[in-house]
Design a protein around this motif. Structure first.
Motif, PDB file in Angstrom:
ATOM      1  N   HIS A  62       0.884  -1.169   0.000  1.00 44.30           N
ATOM      2  CA  HIS A  62       0.000   0.000   0.000  1.00 44.30           C
ATOM      3  C   HIS A  62       0.921   1.218   0.000  1.00 44.30           C
ATOM      4  O   HIS A  62       1.286   1.736   1.049  1.00 44.30           O
ATOM      5  CB  HIS A  62      -0.899  -0.010   1.234  1.00 44.30           C
ATOM      6  N   LEU A  63       1.310   1.571  -1.219  1.00 42.54           N
ATOM      7  CA  LEU A  63       2.284   2.648  -1.387  1.00 42.54           C
ATOM      8  C   LEU A  63       1.723   3.990  -0.942  1.00 42.54           C
ATOM      9  O   LEU A  63       0.548   4.248  -1.135  1.00 42.54           O
ATOM     10  CB  LEU A  63       2.728   2.718  -2.853  1.00 42.54           C
ATOM     11  N   PRO A  64       2.463   4.831  -0.303  1.00 44.31           N
ATOM     12  CA  PRO A  64       3.890   4.726  -0.016  1.00 44.31           C
ATOM     13  C   PRO A  64       4.184   4.105   1.354  1.00 44.31           C
ATOM     14  O   PRO A  64       5.344   4.004   1.739  1.00 44.31           O
ATOM     15  CB  PRO A  64       4.343   6.192  -0.030  1.00 44.31           C
ATOM     16  N   TRP A  65       3.179   3.672   2.094  1.00 45.43           N
ATOM     17  CA  TRP A  65       3.373   3.209   3.475  1.00 45.43           C
ATOM     18  C   TRP A  65       3.935   1.798   3.565  1.00 45.43           C
ATOM     19  O   TRP A  65       4.828   1.536   4.352  1.00 45.43           O
ATOM     20  CB  TRP A  65       2.071   3.328   4.263  1.00 45.43           C
ATOM     21  N   VAL A  66       3.375   0.889   2.835  1.00 49.94           N
ATOM     22  CA  VAL A  66       3.830  -0.502   2.844  1.00 49.94           C
ATOM     23  C   VAL A  66       4.356  -0.805   1.448  1.00 49.94           C
ATOM     24  O   VAL A  66       3.580  -0.851   0.498  1.00 49.94           O
ATOM     25  CB  VAL A  66       2.674  -1.468   3.207  1.00 49.94           C
ATOM     26  N   THR A  67       5.672  -0.987   1.337  1.00 54.17           N
ATOM     27  CA  THR A  67       6.283  -1.140   0.013  1.00 54.17           C
ATOM     28  C   THR A  67       6.687  -2.574  -0.315  1.00 54.17           C
ATOM     29  O   THR A  67       6.945  -2.881  -1.468  1.00 54.17           O
ATOM     30  CB  THR A  67       7.527  -0.228  -0.114  1.00 54.17           C
ATOM     31  N   ASP A  68       6.753  -3.439   0.668  1.00 54.96           N
ATOM     32  CA  ASP A  68       7.186  -4.821   0.447  1.00 54.96           C
ATOM     33  C   ASP A  68       5.962  -5.720   0.321  1.00 54.96           C
ATOM     34  O   ASP A  68       5.225  -5.919   1.289  1.00 54.96           O
ATOM     35  CB  ASP A  68       8.071  -5.280   1.607  1.00 54.96           C
ATOM     36  N   ASP A  69       5.736  -6.260  -0.866  1.00 58.61           N
ATOM     37  CA  ASP A  69       4.591  -7.149  -1.075  1.00 58.61           C
ATOM     38  C   ASP A  69       5.006  -8.618  -1.113  1.00 58.61           C
ATOM     39  O   ASP A  69       4.329  -9.450  -1.696  1.00 58.61           O
ATOM     40  CB  ASP A  69       3.827  -6.770  -2.335  1.00 58.61           C
ATOM     41  N   SER A  70       6.094  -8.933  -0.442  1.00 53.29           N
ATOM     42  CA  SER A  70       6.570 -10.325  -0.397  1.00 53.29           C
ATOM     43  C   SER A  70       5.518 -11.226   0.232  1.00 53.29           C
ATOM     44  O   SER A  70       4.847 -10.853   1.198  1.00 53.29           O
ATOM     45  CB  SER A  70       7.856 -10.428   0.437  1.00 53.29           C
ATOM     46  N   ARG A  71       5.408 -12.407  -0.328  1.00 55.38           N
ATOM     47  CA  ARG A  71       4.504 -13.403   0.235  1.00 55.38           C
ATOM     48  C   ARG A  71       5.237 -14.149   1.334  1.00 55.38           C
ATOM     49  O   ARG A  71       6.260 -14.779   1.094  1.00 55.38           O
ATOM     50  CB  ARG A  71       4.025 -14.346  -0.862  1.00 55.38           C
TER      51      ARG A  71
END
Length: 152
Positions: A62-71
């Motif tokens: 959830h850009l710009p707050w959460v940038t790492d979408d790793s599973r």
């Protein structure tokens, strides 16, 4: 022999088509379920209905707050913790689905406008926003495996 092979191919194709997820319908279900989690009276029940649509290892940005979408194995649990923290923060919420785009049988993009007012659960400060969002959803085995949220 050729006729038998042709019959097998037609039956197999029909079975595969019957098992394919209707992405447009799934997009509407996802949207309805997701916005229910933001409603002023939302409870953990609405959250669990939403989480039922996700893989356990869902990736989320959830850009710009959460940038790492790793599973990660605890992806759903991490989202549950974050969404529970904000549960009930809205005193007003509305959303309108603007567009749905589907890609093969593996991705959906939904674009929507939402508005909210409420009190931030940590700072206790008033919050208010109206925005246009796009969520790109990667689908795996009938569930959302990766969520990418973008603001217009």
């Amino acid at each position: 022999m050729r006729l038998l092979l042709l019959i097998f191919i037609v039956l197999f194709a029909a079975k595969v088509a019957a098992n394919e997820l209707d992405l447009k319908k799934f997009a509407q279900t996802y949207f309805d379920t997701m916005i229910a989690t933001q409603a002023p009276g939302a409870t953990k029940n609405e959250l669990e209905n939403y989480f039922a649509l996700l893989t356990d290892d869902v990736g989320h940005s959830h850009l710009p707050w959460v940038t790492d979408d790793s599973r990660l194995p605890d992806g759903k649990e991490a989202m549950r913790k974050g969404m529970t923290f904000y549960l009930g923060a809205h005193t007003e919420y509305s959303a309108e689905l603007l567009d749905v785009f589907t890609f093969n049988n593996s991705a959906i993009a939904i674009r929507y406008r939402n508005s909210a007012k409420g009190i931030h659960p940590e700072s206790k400060q008033p919050i208010a926003y109206t925005q246009v969002m796009m969520e790109v959803l990667e689908i795996e085995n009938g569930k959302v495996a990766v969520i990418r949220k973008y603001h217009e």
